[in-house]
Design an enzyme around this catalytic site. Structure first.
Site, PDB file in Angstrom:
ATOM      1  N   ARG A 149     104.585  -4.671 -23.022  1.00 40.98           N
ATOM      2  CA  ARG A 149     105.853  -5.549 -23.655  1.00 40.98           C
ATOM      3  C   ARG A 149     105.136  -6.441 -24.809  1.00 40.98           C
ATOM      4  O   ARG A 149     104.094  -6.738 -24.831  1.00 40.98           O
ATOM      5  CB  ARG A 149     106.189  -6.556 -22.627  1.00 40.98           C
ATOM      6  N   LYS A 185     113.376 -10.228 -16.150  1.00 42.15           N
ATOM      7  CA  LYS A 185     114.370 -11.309 -16.153  1.00 42.15           C
ATOM      8  C   LYS A 185     114.670 -11.775 -17.680  1.00 42.15           C
ATOM      9  O   LYS A 185     115.816 -11.952 -18.057  1.00 42.15           O
ATOM     10  CB  LYS A 185     113.599 -12.487 -15.447  1.00 42.15           C
TER      11      LYS A 185
HETATM   12  P1  ADP Z   1     109.945 -10.697 -16.912  1.00 44.86           P
HETATM   13  O1  ADP Z   1     110.755 -11.452 -17.775  1.00 44.86           O
HETATM   14  O2  ADP Z   1     110.798 -10.742 -15.483  1.00 44.86           O
HETATM   15  O3  ADP Z   1     108.725 -10.891 -16.811  1.00 44.86           O
HETATM   16  P2  ADP Z   1     110.643  -8.779 -19.084  1.00 44.86           P
HETATM   17  O4  ADP Z   1     112.196  -8.806 -19.232  1.00 44.86           O
HETATM   18  O5  ADP Z   1     109.520  -9.363 -20.124  1.00 44.86           O
HETATM   19  O6  ADP Z   1     110.132  -9.187 -17.480  1.00 44.86           O
HETATM   20  O7  ADP Z   1     110.292  -7.246 -18.814  1.00 44.86           O
HETATM   21  C1  ADP Z   1     108.986  -6.765 -19.000  1.00 44.86           C
HETATM   22  C2  ADP Z   1     108.871  -5.594 -19.814  1.00 44.86           C
HETATM   23  O8  ADP Z   1     109.463  -4.389 -19.076  1.00 44.86           O
HETATM   24  C3  ADP Z   1     109.850  -5.722 -21.363  1.00 44.86           C
HETATM   25  O9  ADP Z   1     108.797  -5.148 -21.997  1.00 44.86           O
HETATM   26  C4  ADP Z   1     110.869  -4.766 -20.993  1.00 44.86           C
HETATM   27  O10 ADP Z   1     111.074  -4.239 -22.153  1.00 44.86           O
HETATM   28  C5  ADP Z   1     110.670  -3.798 -19.899  1.00 44.86           C
HETATM   29  N1  ADP Z   1     111.699  -3.512 -19.194  1.00 44.86           N
HETATM   30  C6  ADP Z   1     112.647  -4.610 -18.841  1.00 44.86           C
HETATM   31  N2  ADP Z   1     113.425  -4.255 -18.003  1.00 44.86           N
HETATM   32  C7  ADP Z   1     113.370  -2.931 -17.982  1.00 44.86           C
HETATM   33  C8  ADP Z   1     113.916  -1.674 -17.230  1.00 44.86           C
HETATM   34  N3  ADP Z   1     115.088  -1.990 -16.531  1.00 44.86           N
HETATM   35  N4  ADP Z   1     113.310  -0.326 -17.400  1.00 44.86           N
HETATM   36  C9  ADP Z   1     112.363  -0.379 -17.988  1.00 44.86           C
HETATM   37  N5  ADP Z   1     111.554  -1.293 -18.694  1.00 44.86           N
HETATM   38  C10 ADP Z   1     112.265  -2.495 -18.821  1.00 44.86           C
END
Ligand code: ADP
Ligand code: ZN
Length: 226
Positions: free
Chosen positions: A137, A23
């Protein structure tokens, strides 16, 4: 680059999905591409914690267990935020609503402003990738841009692509024990929002197992009315 003509002005979106679905990553990308602001309740709460206020201490104790912060605090936080002038051109909710009560409060808030949500985008992922994504992350301490050890490294090691910052932080609630509790909270309290928005004909799903750029492209297709 900004896409001027696509979509309606003042677009209001929710990105919905479990922790680690992507997200924040997509909200940041949409903010860069379009005139929308990312409203990350996680970032707002971390700012409250950093302020060291009494509320911040209360919030930190809750977040460290992986539980959700009470609805009344979250609803007030969002109600204040969407009043700000920068939200007038549209916003992306990232991390809110997380309960049915929050979704209902949001409906009331938007109704009172004579506006409504354009789309709720469900980011669909297999449970087993979430822990891997969350575990790797980190983000830029200066501008907040999100990165991943494996999936989204800065172009130059140790330097933020967006602001040149060289300090990075990891979230304290990203440790495995807390992540388990957060995933359980998602299933019990947030997943019921999928049928809530499906019933209102607002729900669109994207395959969030795909690469970051592909997911962005899928979301863009929805925003362009495909
Ligand atoms: P959320 O906000 O839903 O908790 P994040 O945007 O922080 O999730 O994403 C979690 C981690 O996964 C981040 O480190 C991001 O770089 C990685 N990530 C996000 N989308 C993808 C994707 N489509 N494929 C691989 N890694 C991803
Ligand atoms: Zn940065």
């Amino acid at each position: 680059q900004e896409i001027a003509s696509a979509g309606s002005p003042g677009m209001k979106l929710i990105l919905l999905g479990p922790p680690g679905a992507g997200k924040g990553t997509q909200a940041q990308e949409l903010e860069r591409r379009r005139n929308l602001v990312q409203l990350s309740t996680g970032d707002m709460l971390r700012a409250v914690i950093a302020s060291g206020s009494a509320l911040g201490q209360e919030v930190k104790a809750i977040i460290d267990t992986g539980a959700l912060v009470p609805d009344d605090i979250m609803v007030r936080m969002i109600a204040d935020r969407i009043e700000q002038p920068d939200c007038g051109d549209g916003f992306i909710l990232d991390g809110f609503p997380r309960t049915t009560a929050q979704a209902e409060a949001l409906d009331v808030m938007l109704d009172a402003r004579n506006t409504a949500l354009d789309h709720v985008i469900a980011m669909v992922v297999d449970a087993d990738v979430l822990t891997r994504r969350i575990g790797g992350r980190f983000s830029c301490a200066k501008c907040g841009a999100g990165y991943h050890d494996e999936f989204q490294k800065p172009r130059q090691d140790g330097v933020c692509d967006h602001c040149g910052g060289t300090e990075f932080t990891r979230r304290s609630d990203d440790k495995p024990e807390t992540v388990r509790a957060r995933l359980e909270a998602y299933e019990a309290q947030t997943a019921p929002l999928l049928p809530y928005y499906r019933d209102k004909n607002l729900l669109r799903s994207v395959n969030a197992m795909a690469g970051i750029d592909e997911v962005t492209a899928e979301i863009e297709k929805i925003l362009m009315g495909a």
